[in-house]
Design an enzyme around this catalytic site. Structure first.
Site, PDB file in Angstrom:
ATOM      1  N   ARG A 121       0.840  -1.201   0.000  1.00  0.00           N
ATOM      2  CA  ARG A 121       0.000   0.000   0.000  1.00  0.00           C
ATOM      3  C   ARG A 121       0.878   1.256   0.000  1.00  0.00           C
ATOM      4  NH1 ARG A 121      -4.688   0.384   4.208  1.00  0.00           N
ATOM      5  NH2 ARG A 121      -5.116   2.156   2.827  1.00  0.00           N
ATOM      6  N   PRO A 169      -1.376   7.925  13.674  1.00  0.00           N
ATOM      7  CA  PRO A 169      -1.707   6.923  14.686  1.00  0.00           C
ATOM      8  C   PRO A 169      -0.831   5.682  14.572  1.00  0.00           C
ATOM      9  CG  PRO A 169      -3.190   6.674  12.860  1.00  0.00           C
ATOM     10  CD  PRO A 169      -2.232   7.783  12.471  1.00  0.00           C
ATOM     11  N   LYS A 194       4.722  14.086  13.546  1.00  0.00           N
ATOM     12  CA  LYS A 194       4.667  13.607  14.923  1.00  0.00           C
ATOM     13  C   LYS A 194       3.962  12.251  14.895  1.00  0.00           C
ATOM     14  CE  LYS A 194       2.599  13.038  18.250  1.00  0.00           C
ATOM     15  NZ  LYS A 194       2.319  11.726  18.957  1.00  0.00           N
ATOM     16  N   PRO A 195       4.741  11.149  14.799  1.00  0.00           N
ATOM     17  CA  PRO A 195       4.122   9.824  14.755  1.00  0.00           C
ATOM     18  C   PRO A 195       3.668   9.372  16.139  1.00  0.00           C
ATOM     19  CG  PRO A 195       6.498   9.597  14.709  1.00  0.00           C
ATOM     20  CD  PRO A 195       6.208  11.079  14.718  1.00  0.00           C
ATOM     21  N   SER A 196       2.957   8.266  16.179  1.00  0.00           N
ATOM     22  CA  SER A 196       2.511   7.706  17.453  1.00  0.00           C
ATOM     23  C   SER A 196       3.704   7.222  18.270  1.00  0.00           C
ATOM     24  CB  SER A 196       1.567   6.524  17.201  1.00  0.00           C
ATOM     25  OG  SER A 196       1.306   5.828  18.406  1.00  0.00           O
ATOM     26  N   GLU A 197       3.668   7.500  19.564  1.00  0.00           N
ATOM     27  CA  GLU A 197       4.719   6.996  20.457  1.00  0.00           C
ATOM     28  C   GLU A 197       4.708   5.478  20.549  1.00  0.00           C
ATOM     29  OE1 GLU A 197       2.690   9.430  21.170  1.00  0.00           O
ATOM     30  OE2 GLU A 197       3.925  11.195  21.632  1.00  0.00           O
ATOM     31  N   SER A 248      -7.986   9.528  17.444  1.00  0.00           N
ATOM     32  CA  SER A 248      -9.236   9.401  18.190  1.00  0.00           C
ATOM     33  C   SER A 248     -10.103  10.650  18.068  1.00  0.00           C
ATOM     34  CB  SER A 248      -8.939   9.135  19.668  1.00  0.00           C
ATOM     35  OG  SER A 248      -8.421  10.297  20.295  1.00  0.00           O
ATOM     36  N   GLU A 267      -9.106  13.065  10.463  1.00  0.00           N
ATOM     37  CA  GLU A 267      -9.583  11.738  10.060  1.00  0.00           C
ATOM     38  C   GLU A 267      -9.680  10.938  11.347  1.00  0.00           C
ATOM     39  OE1 GLU A 267     -10.615   8.477   9.399  1.00  0.00           O
ATOM     40  OE2 GLU A 267      -8.519   7.953   9.073  1.00  0.00           O
ATOM     41  N   CYS A 301      -9.751   2.137  11.022  1.00  0.00           N
ATOM     42  CA  CYS A 301     -10.922   2.996  11.219  1.00  0.00           C
ATOM     43  C   CYS A 301     -12.065   2.532  10.333  1.00  0.00           C
ATOM     44  CB  CYS A 301     -10.570   4.456  10.958  1.00  0.00           C
ATOM     45  SG  CYS A 301      -9.804   4.764   9.364  1.00  0.00           S
TER      46      CYS A 301
END
Length: 493
Positions: A121, A169, A194-197, A248, A267, A301
């Site tokens: 993808r 996310p 800023k990616p997810s921790e 979220s 989103e 999602c």
């Protein structure tokens, strides 16, 4: 166990640990410059809690430096140069396909087969974004088309934003990141990621590949750190032109309230139904239900979160789905035979276990699965789920397949529209008139007939309404429109 911040110094990229595995020691980047910090994030595998990697974190100082570097700018890439960077990134990524897939699986707990699929993808996103670099959607308007017109023409073209922020996310550690960065680069807009921790390692590796492909460093920074010093500062800073967020509902609405006078792309969550009519092809319906509910550990999602089945075929469908669900083996994400890995962490699995118990207490029946071990939750088929159960009113982000019955099309539409979400829906029917009615009356951003709710290609418009988003579409082409603005000029003609 959640990823934790420790006090340590990451002084090498990869170090061996006692059990013979390897730990990546990475850092955030400010415009190509790695950050040296004593604050280090440990990233652990949701499956066995081993340390997969560490990240040297940023703070308020580095956040400001990233904004200033983007605003200062540097070499401006023309269309062909942006195309070349994205295309080279795609080739470099595919050369490291297995390495990157294993990293995705290790830090997220997703089955390796899902991680490999995600690589494909991401390849598509980069390919489509590169292609769009070579296109020009400028328009020309003749001004002599009204009695008040003049002998002039109005021309349009796109200009990049000064700087954008992308907040991503955990559920697609690579593809969610590429879906924001690639359109920004294609538009010529510098972006701060800023990616997810919970899954930052893949994002940082992608950043390094983009630098290697020739992306000017000011065009991309990647930051992780205390919320008040990084995410909040990026969202509130008046110098930022756009914040693109996927995550979220609660956080998205907080961003909308605090972002100030700038573009905001949200989103958010989904509670997507698969609606199965009486005339549906049973084999197709069962396959779509299982694929939609269990792929990616149900952490999409657009995953099937509610299975709405006509009462006249509900018993037969339920029996078939239970048998089909047995094919979705749950276990070690690194095993190529595993179809369903973990959810993102044990607290997420505990939540899913809890909403299942609440549904059972209200009259639902678990027909298959439901057992939890740490962050592993078996694919679970639940019948006779009450319409007001928490698992179907709120987004349940995991491998749950709750079945609800409906009596007729009016009932199906009302039931589908009964939650606060409006992202996608799938309808299984061979009746064109019924299909058209669902397309028109479902309050969602996408309706797919005889397909899972989340079906799309990477450059088609995508996005939801209600609590699923502001109606602004993503997908490569629409995202590029958001990461730029239209300038017009006119000339005598």
């Amino acid at each position: 166990m959640s990823n934790t911040i420790i006090s340590a110094t990451a002084n090498s990229e990869e170090v061996a640990v006692a059990n013979g595995t390897h730990v990546l020691n990475l850092s955030c980047y400010v415009a190509g410059k790695p950050i040296a910090s004593d604050n280090v994030l440990q990233v652990r595998s949701p499956y066995d809690n081993r340390i997969v990697g560490t990240v040297a974190l940023a703070g308020a100082k580095e956040t400001n430096e990233a904004i200033e570097a983007a605003l200062k700018g540097g070499k401006k890439l023309n269309r062909y140069e942006r195309y070349s960077v994205l295309d080279k990134t795609r080739h470099l990524l595919m050369q490291r396909k297995e390495e990157m897939a294993q990293l995705i699986s290790a830090e997220s707990g997703l089955a390796i087969r899902e991680a490999r699929y995600e690589m494909g993808r991401a390849n598509d996103v980069l390919m489509f974004a590169a292609i769009e670099c070579l296109k020009d959607d400028g328009q020309i308007f003749s001004c002599d088309i009204s009695p008040n017109g003049k002998a002039r023409k109005i021309f349009t073209f796109r200009e990049p934003l000064n700087v954008a922020v992308a907040i991503t996310p955990f559920n697609h550690p690579l593809n969610q990141v590429v879906h924001k960065i690639a359109p920004a680069i294609a538009s010529g807009t510098p972006v701060i990621l800023k990616p997810s921790e919970k899954t930052p390692l893949t994002a940082i590796r992608l950043t390094e590949i983009l630098y290697e492909a020739g992306l000017p460093h000011y065009m991309l920074s990647v930051l992780l750190g205390p919320t008040s010093e990084v995410a909040e500062q990026l969202v509130k800073d008046e110098r930022i032109d756009l914040v693109s967020f996927t995550g979220s509902v609660a956080v998205g609405k907080h961003i909308a309230k605090t972002a100030g006078y700038k573009k905001v792309i949200l989103e958010l969550g989904g509670n997507d139904p698969l609606i199965i009519l009486e005339d549906a092809d049973m084999n197709l319906a069962v396959t779509l239900a299982a694929e939609g509910a269990f792929r990616n550990s149900g952490q999409r999602c657009t995953a099937v979160k509610r299975i709405l089945v006509h009462e006249n075929i509900k018993a037969a469908f339920t029996k078939c789905l239970v048998e089909k669900a047995k094919e979705y083996t749950c276990g070690d994400p690194a095993d190529s035979e595993t179809k369903v890995g973990t959810v993102i962490d044990e607290p997420a699995a505990i939540y899913l276990e809890d909403v299942t118990k609440k549904a059972v207490a209200a009259g639902a029946k678990v027909l298959l699965g439901g057992k939890r071990e740490g962050a592993l939750l078996e694919p679970t088929v639940i019948a006779d789920v009450p319409r007001d159960a928490q698992m179907v009113m709120c987004e349940s982000f995991g491998p749950l397949a709750p079945i609800l019955g409906f009596t007729d099309i009016d009932d199906a539409i009302a039931l589908s529209n009964s939650t606060s979400y409006g992202l996608s829906a799938g309808v299984v029917t061979n009746n064109m008139q019924h299909a058209i009615r669902f397309v028109k009356e479902l309050k969602v951003g996408t309706v797919n007939i005889n397909e899972v709710p989340g079906y799309r290609i990477e450059n088609s418009p995508f996005g939801g309404i209600k609590d699923s988003g502001l109606g602004i579409k993503e997908g490569v082409i629409e995202a590029m429109k958001c990461f730029s603005f239209i300038k017009t000029f006119s000339m005598p003609w």
